[in-house]
Write a protein that holds these residues in place. Structure first.
Motif, PDB file in Angstrom:
ATOM      1  N   VAL A 177       8.324  -4.971   5.901  1.00  0.00           N
ATOM      2  CA  VAL A 177       9.090  -5.991   5.394  1.00  0.00           C
ATOM      3  C   VAL A 177       9.727  -4.688   3.864  1.00  0.00           C
ATOM      4  CG1 VAL A 177       8.010  -7.178   4.331  1.00  0.00           C
ATOM      5  CG2 VAL A 177      10.401  -8.224   4.740  1.00  0.00           C
ATOM      6  N   ASN A 178      10.932  -4.942   4.161  1.00  0.00           N
ATOM      7  CA  ASN A 178      11.920  -4.700   2.771  1.00  0.00           C
ATOM      8  C   ASN A 178      11.658  -2.991   2.509  1.00  0.00           C
ATOM      9  OD1 ASN A 178      13.458  -6.922   2.567  1.00  0.00           O
ATOM     10  ND2 ASN A 178      11.423  -7.609   0.849  1.00  0.00           N
ATOM     11  N   HIS A 179      11.270  -2.048   3.353  1.00  0.00           N
ATOM     12  CA  HIS A 179      10.890  -0.731   3.252  1.00  0.00           C
ATOM     13  C   HIS A 179       9.737  -0.850   2.361  1.00  0.00           C
ATOM     14  CE1 HIS A 179      14.636   0.284   4.317  1.00  0.00           C
ATOM     15  NE2 HIS A 179      15.381  -0.416   3.849  1.00  0.00           N
ATOM     16  N   LEU A 180       8.679  -2.000   2.856  1.00  0.00           N
ATOM     17  CA  LEU A 180       7.298  -1.473   1.904  1.00  0.00           C
ATOM     18  C   LEU A 180       6.690  -2.203   3.203  1.00  0.00           C
ATOM     19  CD1 LEU A 180       8.889  -3.421  -1.228  1.00  0.00           C
ATOM     20  CD2 LEU A 180       7.773  -0.897  -1.384  1.00  0.00           C
ATOM     21  N   ILE A 181       5.314  -1.460   3.199  1.00  0.00           N
ATOM     22  CA  ILE A 181       4.029  -1.646   3.815  1.00  0.00           C
ATOM     23  C   ILE A 181       2.980  -2.609   2.855  1.00  0.00           C
ATOM     24  CG2 ILE A 181       2.035  -0.637   5.536  1.00  0.00           C
ATOM     25  CD1 ILE A 181       3.877   1.671   5.762  1.00  0.00           C
ATOM     26  N   LEU A 186       0.897  -1.427   0.386  1.00  0.00           N
ATOM     27  CA  LEU A 186       0.169  -0.105  -0.112  1.00  0.00           C
ATOM     28  C   LEU A 186       0.418   1.285  -0.225  1.00  0.00           C
ATOM     29  CD1 LEU A 186      -2.738  -1.119   2.539  1.00  0.00           C
ATOM     30  CD2 LEU A 186      -2.855  -0.916   0.176  1.00  0.00           C
ATOM     31  N   LEU A 187       2.051   1.454   0.787  1.00  0.00           N
ATOM     32  CA  LEU A 187       2.658   1.890   1.042  1.00  0.00           C
ATOM     33  C   LEU A 187       3.928   1.944   1.141  1.00  0.00           C
ATOM     34  CD1 LEU A 187       0.317   4.554   3.143  1.00  0.00           C
ATOM     35  CD2 LEU A 187       0.889   5.142   1.350  1.00  0.00           C
ATOM     36  N   GLU A 188       5.665   2.837   0.761  1.00  0.00           N
ATOM     37  CA  GLU A 188       6.930   2.318   1.284  1.00  0.00           C
ATOM     38  C   GLU A 188       6.715   2.888   2.352  1.00  0.00           C
ATOM     39  OE1 GLU A 188       8.696   4.644  -2.292  1.00  0.00           O
ATOM     40  OE2 GLU A 188       7.904   3.485  -3.324  1.00  0.00           O
ATOM     41  N   SER A 189       7.605   2.835   3.580  1.00  0.00           N
ATOM     42  CA  SER A 189       7.931   2.803   4.459  1.00  0.00           C
ATOM     43  C   SER A 189       7.768   4.877   4.826  1.00  0.00           C
ATOM     44  CB  SER A 189       9.263   1.777   5.424  1.00  0.00           C
ATOM     45  OG  SER A 189       9.079   0.939   5.328  1.00  0.00           O
ATOM     46  N   SER A 190       9.335   4.992   4.156  1.00  0.00           N
ATOM     47  CA  SER A 190       9.359   6.101   3.779  1.00  0.00           C
ATOM     48  C   SER A 190       8.639   7.597   3.860  1.00  0.00           C
ATOM     49  CB  SER A 190      10.731   6.806   3.084  1.00  0.00           C
ATOM     50  OG  SER A 190       9.637   6.449   1.850  1.00  0.00           O
ATOM     51  N   GLN A 191       6.651   7.246   3.250  1.00  0.00           N
ATOM     52  CA  GLN A 191       5.702   7.509   2.834  1.00  0.00           C
ATOM     53  C   GLN A 191       5.124   7.993   4.593  1.00  0.00           C
ATOM     54  OE1 GLN A 191       3.914   5.349  -0.446  1.00  0.00           O
ATOM     55  NE2 GLN A 191       5.014   6.282  -2.120  1.00  0.00           N
TER      56      GLN A 191
END
Length: 431
Positions: free
Chosen positions: A158-162, A64-69
């Motif tokens: 995980v892996n900077h992804l949600i 759904l999102l990238e962790s940085s977002q």
């Protein structure tokens, strides 16, 4: 005067070094191109034939999102898979996902809602909801009714992804994306990303991996060159191989595909710990097959042919398709390795958001940037096809296309009895 030249040259050199090692790609394109299709008399979204489609929302984990977002104490609204999600990061840096609508009077908690500690607070009447969906407090009420709850979605970061777990039958997840250690431990650095909006069926995108013949037709011509001078350079794609990670039997066919005996897979046991089990271990083969059937593998080799004589830019690509919407591409080059993560998320029945993120060792940043630029341009060639194609339920194939049928049998495991069809999903989107 000479000193000025030296100063300018040093400044330019410093600028190029900075750009090579610290510039981060952010290639964002809306490729739906609806207006252009109408102006040129082409197929627009209303008169395009889509064919007899499979269900539009498969079962699995979707990004759904990238962790940085999303930052700590922030909530974001994401509309995808026919649902509206409230994704929020708590004060303890834990990401949770709830249904966006408050069960009280239907306010969207992701639009103006607030994160209070480990809870999400509705902006309408300040009802507060825990990660499990239950209401934690109502400021003006003496008692919180037990039925006051909203849906809590299974999620993982995980892996900077949600990711969110979507399943038409509300089944519990029996697998989940696993961390790439080179990314999780920080040894490989994020070098850039891209994001595309594409009008096609979600299954079309991953099917490219099993369609060897399209590699030469679509990705053979060199970038930035016309067909008139194609002899100068062309891309070569060889040793292509697609197969499931384990034996997968379909009720529609008697054909089996053997699992690689050396494959090691990650499985979740008893809903808690993660264990690695080798498929070569005969004692655990049955459970490994059951858990690993959500994976498929692709191998291929890329090279750039100059003047039909010289071979340069050799890349060995190992791709792992993990479920219906997540891909990990390991790229081995003569200069070192790198990794590209691909996510495919159905925003609407025939609208996909596709992202790629590239990671590499820090010293490989300039070459990783060059490879990623090529990936962006090559991927747009595929999009030009997907945006206008019709899904063929019973395609006319030759023997060399047999992996396409194997892919479709493998992918069919992500559909179930209640998976939304194009018609039902479209009706649900109407206000």
């Amino acid at each position: 005067m000479f000193g000025w030249y030296v100063g300018i040259a040093a400044t330019l050199l410093a600028f190029f070094i900075y750009m090579a090692y610290f510039f981060k790609f952010n290639w964002v394109r809306d490729m739906r191109d609806e207006g252009k299709s109408h102006r040129n008399g082409g197929l627009g979204p209303k008169n395009r034939k889509v064919g007899k489609l499979p269900p539009v929302y498969p079962n699995g984990w979707f990004a759904l999102l990238e962790s940085s977002q999303i930052k700590r104490g922030q909530v974001k609204h994401v509309s995808a898979l026919g649902e509206n999600f409230a994704v929020f990061r708590t004060e303890k840096d834990v990401v949770n996902i709830l249904d966006a609508y408050c069960p009280h009077l239907g306010a969207n908690m992701a639009e103006g809602g607030r994160v209070r500690g480990e809870c999400l607070e509705c902006p309408f009447h300040s009802w507060s909801f825990r990660a499990d969906g239950y209401c934690d407090s109502i400021p003006y009420a003496e008692k919180v009714p037990h039925i006051a709850r909203t849906r809590a979605w299974k999620s993982c970061e995980v892996n900077h992804l949600i990711f969110v777990w979507y399943h038409a039958e509300s089944a519990e997840p029996d697998w989940r994306p696993q961390p790439q250690m080179c990314i999780a431990n920080g040894k490989w650095r994020f070098q850039g990303r891209n994001e595309f909006l594409i009008t096609c069926h979600v299954q079309d995108i991953a099917e490219n991996g099993a369609d060897y013949a399209h590699l030469s037709a679509v990705h053979g011509p060199a970038m930035f060159l016309t067909d008139n001078i194609s002899w100068l350079a062309r891309h070569s794609w060889t040793n292509a191989l697609w197969r499931p990670q384990c034996s997968y039997k379909s009720s529609e066919t008697d054909a089996d595909v053997d699992m690689d005996a050396d494959t090691e897979v990650q499985i979740k046991l008893n809903g808690s710990s993660i264990h690695a089990i080798s498929s070569g271990d005969g004692n655990h083969l049955e459970i490994t097959e059951k858990r690993a059937k959500h994976k498929a593998g692709i191998q291929l080799h890329h090279s750039l042919i100059l003047f039909e004589r010289f071979t340069v830019l050799g890349l060995n690509v190992s791709v792992e398709q993990i479920g219906p919407g997540y891909v990990e591409m390991m790229i081995n080059t003569s200069f070192g390795p790198m990794c590209i993560l691909q996510t495919v998320t159905p925003l609407e029945p025939l609208l996909q958001r596709v992202t790629h993120q590239i990671f590499s060792p820090p010293w490989l940043a300039p070459y990783a940037t060059m490879v990623f630029l090529g990936e962006c341009l090559m991927f747009e060639r595929d999009i030009a096809i997907w945006n206008h194609k019709k899904y063929e339920r019973q395609p006319t194939l030759v023997r060399e296309d047999r992996t396409i049928l194997a892919y479709r049998r493998w992918y069919s495991q992500f559909y179930s009895a209640n998976s939304p069809t194009y018609q039902t999903a479209t009706n649900n989107l109407q206000w």
